[in-house]
Design a protein around this motif. Structure first.
Motif, short mmCIF file in Angstrom:
data_model
loop_
_atom_site.label_atom_id
_atom_site.label_comp_id
_atom_site.label_asym_id
_atom_site.label_seq_id
_atom_site.Cartn_x
_atom_site.Cartn_y
_atom_site.Cartn_z
N ASP A 223 6.78 4.60 -43.74
CA ASP A 223 6.51 4.73 -45.12
C ASP A 223 7.42 5.37 -45.86
OD1 ASP A 223 4.00 3.97 -45.00
OD2 ASP A 223 3.02 5.80 -44.96
N ASP A 224 8.20 6.42 -45.34
CA ASP A 224 9.50 6.96 -45.98
C ASP A 224 10.56 5.99 -46.33
OD1 ASP A 224 8.18 9.46 -46.61
OD2 ASP A 224 8.91 10.34 -44.66
N GLU A 225 10.89 5.37 -45.11
CA GLU A 225 11.96 4.20 -45.21
C GLU A 225 11.71 3.34 -46.29
OE1 GLU A 225 13.95 1.21 -42.09
OE2 GLU A 225 12.02 2.18 -41.65
N PHE A 226 10.50 2.91 -46.36
CA PHE A 226 10.13 2.02 -47.37
C PHE A 226 10.08 2.35 -48.89
CE2 PHE A 226 8.10 -1.97 -49.24
CZ PHE A 226 9.18 -2.99 -48.93
N ARG A 227 9.81 3.70 -48.87
CA ARG A 227 9.79 4.23 -50.36
C ARG A 227 11.00 4.34 -50.81
NH1 ARG A 227 5.82 8.73 -47.96
NH2 ARG A 227 3.68 7.80 -48.38
N LYS A 228 11.95 4.78 -49.86
CA LYS A 228 13.43 4.65 -50.33
C LYS A 228 14.09 3.46 -50.95
CE LYS A 228 14.56 8.37 -47.19
NZ LYS A 228 15.32 9.36 -46.23
N HIS A 229 13.52 2.43 -50.11
CA HIS A 229 13.74 1.03 -50.52
C HIS A 229 13.34 0.54 -51.90
CE1 HIS A 229 14.79 -3.33 -50.29
NE2 HIS A 229 13.15 -3.57 -50.37
N LEU A 230 12.04 1.08 -51.91
CA LEU A 230 11.33 0.65 -53.41
C LEU A 230 11.97 1.69 -54.67
CD1 LEU A 230 7.62 0.66 -52.25
CD2 LEU A 230 9.09 -1.27 -52.76
N HIS A 231 12.26 2.80 -53.97
CA HIS A 231 12.99 3.48 -55.04
C HIS A 231 14.58 3.08 -55.54
CE1 HIS A 231 14.76 7.96 -56.10
NE2 HIS A 231 14.06 7.30 -57.28
N LYS A 232 15.10 2.36 -54.69
CA LYS A 232 16.44 1.82 -55.02
C LYS A 232 16.25 0.60 -56.03
CE LYS A 232 19.02 3.02 -50.70
NZ LYS A 232 19.36 2.31 -49.59
N GLY A 233 15.14 -0.15 -55.75
CA GLY A 233 14.96 -1.14 -56.61
C GLY A 233 14.55 -0.69 -57.88
N VAL A 234 13.60 0.20 -58.21
CA VAL A 234 13.39 0.93 -59.48
C VAL A 234 14.53 1.31 -60.15
CG1 VAL A 234 12.09 2.60 -60.78
CG2 VAL A 234 11.03 1.28 -58.74
N ASN A 235 15.30 2.04 -59.67
CA ASN A 235 16.54 2.41 -60.09
C ASN A 235 17.38 1.45 -60.77
OD1 ASN A 235 16.19 5.18 -60.22
ND2 ASN A 235 16.90 5.80 -58.24
N ALA A 236 17.53 0.34 -59.89
CA ALA A 236 18.57 -0.69 -60.16
C ALA A 236 17.96 -1.62 -61.27
CB ALA A 236 18.74 -1.44 -58.80
N PHE A 237 16.58 -1.77 -61.32
CA PHE A 237 16.26 -2.81 -62.32
C PHE A 237 15.50 -2.07 -63.33
CE2 PHE A 237 16.73 -4.86 -58.09
CZ PHE A 237 17.62 -5.75 -58.32
#
Length: 108
Positions: free
Chosen positions: A55-69
């Motif tokens: 979960d934490d690993e994937f939340r970090k991935h999603l966070h990067k996407g939100v910040n990028a886009f």
């Protein structure tokens, strides 16, 4: 016409959670709804995909996407942390009945 009816709670299940649509669009849209107080008071987002993630690993991935886009700029830590705490990921395949049995366990 804007409705004042707001759902109190909901569970959102996203199949293909590790794909670009989720990373580029879906989570960002849900996060913006959250920031605008358009999400239910109690919500849970469950992602289902073929890859193995924690979960934490994937939340970090999603966070990067939100910040990028996001057109709103980078997330505020407290807001993202509260939103991300309602996100979970599980490995699964919608063609296999076991994933639906897993959903039933979550509901309880």
């Amino acid at each position: 016409m804007e409705s004042n009816n707001k759902v109190e709670s909901t569970i959102i299940v996203i199949f293909g959670y590790t794909g670009d649509l989720t990373w580029l669009k879906l989570i960002l849209a849900l996060y913006i709804l959250y920031l605008d107080n358009k999400m239910p008071e109690y919500f849970f987002i469950l992602g289902v995909g073929h890859a193995a993630f924690q979960d934490d690993e994937f939340r970090k991935h999603l966070h990067k996407g939100v910040n990028a886009f996001s057109r709103r700029g980078n997330t505020k830590k407290s807001k993202w942390d509260a939103f991300a705490s309602c996100i979970s990921y599980t490995k699964g395949n919608f063609k296999n009945i076991s994933i639906f049995e897993y959903f039933l366990k979550i509901e309880k």
